[in-house]
Design a protein around this motif. Sequence first.
Motif, PDB file in Angstrom:
ATOM      1  N   LEU A 217      15.000  31.779  55.932  1.00 51.28           N
ATOM      2  CA  LEU A 217      13.776  32.185  55.230  1.00 51.28           C
ATOM      3  C   LEU A 217      13.988  33.462  54.420  1.00 51.28           C
ATOM      4  O   LEU A 217      13.508  33.577  53.289  1.00 51.28           O
ATOM      5  N   ILE A 218      14.708  34.411  54.986  1.00 51.78           N
ATOM      6  CA  ILE A 218      14.997  35.648  54.253  1.00 51.78           C
ATOM      7  C   ILE A 218      15.800  35.339  53.005  1.00 51.78           C
ATOM      8  O   ILE A 218      15.502  35.834  51.909  1.00 51.78           O
ATOM      9  N   ASN A 219      16.824  34.508  53.138  1.00 47.60           N
ATOM     10  CA  ASN A 219      17.717  34.227  52.017  1.00 47.60           C
ATOM     11  C   ASN A 219      17.097  33.326  50.951  1.00 47.60           C
ATOM     12  O   ASN A 219      17.668  33.177  49.873  1.00 47.60           O
ATOM     13  N   LYS A 220      15.928  32.771  51.228  1.00 49.16           N
ATOM     14  CA  LYS A 220      15.210  32.020  50.189  1.00 49.16           C
ATOM     15  C   LYS A 220      14.673  32.964  49.111  1.00 49.16           C
ATOM     16  O   LYS A 220      14.431  32.554  47.984  1.00 49.16           O
ATOM     17  N   ASN A 221      14.494  34.229  49.471  1.00 48.36           N
ATOM     18  CA  ASN A 221      14.026  35.229  48.512  1.00 48.36           C
ATOM     19  C   ASN A 221      15.241  35.770  47.762  1.00 48.36           C
ATOM     20  O   ASN A 221      16.157  36.324  48.373  1.00 48.36           O
TER      21      ASN A 221
ATOM     22  N   VAL B 167      14.786  51.166  57.914  1.00 48.24           N
ATOM     23  CA  VAL B 167      13.584  50.762  58.640  1.00 48.24           C
ATOM     24  C   VAL B 167      14.009  49.795  59.739  1.00 48.24           C
ATOM     25  O   VAL B 167      14.753  48.837  59.483  1.00 48.24           O
ATOM     26  N   CYS B 168      13.550  50.053  60.944  1.00 50.20           N
ATOM     27  CA  CYS B 168      13.895  49.219  62.086  1.00 50.20           C
ATOM     28  C   CYS B 168      12.589  48.829  62.768  1.00 50.20           C
ATOM     29  O   CYS B 168      11.791  49.699  63.134  1.00 50.20           O
ATOM     30  N   MET B 169      12.360  47.515  62.907  1.00 51.93           N
ATOM     31  CA  MET B 169      11.082  47.078  63.463  1.00 51.93           C
ATOM     32  C   MET B 169      11.210  45.742  64.170  1.00 51.93           C
ATOM     33  O   MET B 169      12.159  45.002  63.963  1.00 51.93           O
TER      34      MET B 169
ATOM     35  N   GLY C 188       5.256  32.995  55.941  1.00 47.89           N
ATOM     36  CA  GLY C 188       4.328  33.928  55.304  1.00 47.89           C
ATOM     37  C   GLY C 188       4.238  35.236  56.062  1.00 47.89           C
ATOM     38  O   GLY C 188       4.214  36.316  55.463  1.00 47.89           O
ATOM     39  N   LEU C 189       4.229  35.161  57.385  1.00 52.96           N
ATOM     40  CA  LEU C 189       4.184  36.372  58.199  1.00 52.96           C
ATOM     41  C   LEU C 189       5.482  37.156  58.056  1.00 52.96           C
ATOM     42  O   LEU C 189       5.463  38.377  57.898  1.00 52.96           O
ATOM     43  N   LEU C 190       6.604  36.483  58.088  1.00 48.90           N
ATOM     44  CA  LEU C 190       7.896  37.148  57.926  1.00 48.90           C
ATOM     45  C   LEU C 190       7.948  37.867  56.583  1.00 48.90           C
ATOM     46  O   LEU C 190       8.330  39.038  56.511  1.00 48.90           O
ATOM     47  N   HIS C 191       7.549  37.188  55.532  1.00 52.22           N
ATOM     48  CA  HIS C 191       7.534  37.781  54.197  1.00 52.22           C
ATOM     49  C   HIS C 191       6.642  39.017  54.176  1.00 52.22           C
ATOM     50  O   HIS C 191       7.028  40.070  53.646  1.00 52.22           O
ATOM     51  N   SER C 192       5.474  38.928  54.771  1.00 53.80           N
ATOM     52  CA  SER C 192       4.540  40.049  54.822  1.00 53.80           C
ATOM     53  C   SER C 192       5.116  41.227  55.608  1.00 53.80           C
ATOM     54  O   SER C 192       4.991  42.375  55.205  1.00 53.80           O
ATOM     55  N   GLU C 193       5.739  40.932  56.760  1.00 56.08           N
ATOM     56  CA  GLU C 193       6.357  41.994  57.557  1.00 56.08           C
ATOM     57  C   GLU C 193       7.430  42.726  56.770  1.00 56.08           C
ATOM     58  O   GLU C 193       7.478  43.959  56.779  1.00 56.08           O
ATOM     59  N   ILE C 194       8.270  41.972  56.088  1.00 58.96           N
ATOM     60  CA  ILE C 194       9.354  42.599  55.319  1.00 58.96           C
ATOM     61  C   ILE C 194       8.789  43.416  54.163  1.00 58.96           C
ATOM     62  O   ILE C 194       9.208  44.561  53.953  1.00 58.96           O
ATOM     63  N   CYS C 195       7.865  42.855  53.425  1.00 58.85           N
ATOM     64  CA  CYS C 195       7.277  43.589  52.303  1.00 58.85           C
ATOM     65  C   CYS C 195       6.598  44.876  52.777  1.00 58.85           C
ATOM     66  O   CYS C 195       6.746  45.934  52.160  1.00 58.85           O
ATOM     67  N   HIS C 196       5.876  44.784  53.875  1.00 56.89           N
ATOM     68  CA  HIS C 196       5.204  45.968  54.427  1.00 56.89           C
ATOM     69  C   HIS C 196       6.215  47.019  54.857  1.00 56.89           C
ATOM     70  O   HIS C 196       6.073  48.202  54.557  1.00 56.89           O
TER      71      HIS C 196
ATOM     72  N   ASN D 274      19.395  44.415  51.762  1.00 54.01           N
ATOM     73  CA  ASN D 274      20.122  43.863  52.901  1.00 54.01           C
ATOM     74  C   ASN D 274      19.294  44.011  54.169  1.00 54.01           C
ATOM     75  O   ASN D 274      18.844  45.111  54.499  1.00 54.01           O
ATOM     76  N   ILE D 275      19.116  42.903  54.867  1.00 50.63           N
ATOM     77  CA  ILE D 275      18.299  42.852  56.070  1.00 50.63           C
ATOM     78  C   ILE D 275      19.145  42.313  57.218  1.00 50.63           C
ATOM     79  O   ILE D 275      19.683  41.210  57.129  1.00 50.63           O
ATOM     80  N   LEU D 276      19.254  43.102  58.275  1.00 54.82           N
ATOM     81  CA  LEU D 276      19.962  42.689  59.475  1.00 54.82           C
ATOM     82  C   LEU D 276      18.943  42.201  60.493  1.00 54.82           C
ATOM     83  O   LEU D 276      17.943  42.879  60.740  1.00 54.82           O
TER      84      LEU D 276
END
Length: 100
Positions: A22-26, A78-80, A88-96, A5-7
């Motif tokens: 974009l988040i919900n596509k994953n 995690v809060c960032m 691609g950047l959003l995906h990378s940020e979340i994965c990191h 879950n991502i807020l």
Amino acid sequence: MEKTNILVLADHAEILETIIRLINKNESWNGVGVNSYENAAAAFKLDKFDLVLLGVGVNDAVEQQVFELCKSIDQRIVCMRHYGGGSGLLHSEICHALGL
């Protein structure tokens, strides 16, 4: 498998909508968008979040409030900042942020 879950807190409606889409596509993620600290605090009363992304329009004072809220609820949240860019950047940020 339980979804992550991502807020997302941002005050620009179209950008917030795009980030959530974009988040919900994953299939492993569930994105929830809010546009104020008050709505973020209310969302935490309804659900558990693993990650909080702070986006467009979130000032330093609100950012600090959100960090403190997350810490008071669960030290593991995690809060960032999300700095924008393509999916691609959003995906990378979340994965990191999630250590994936």
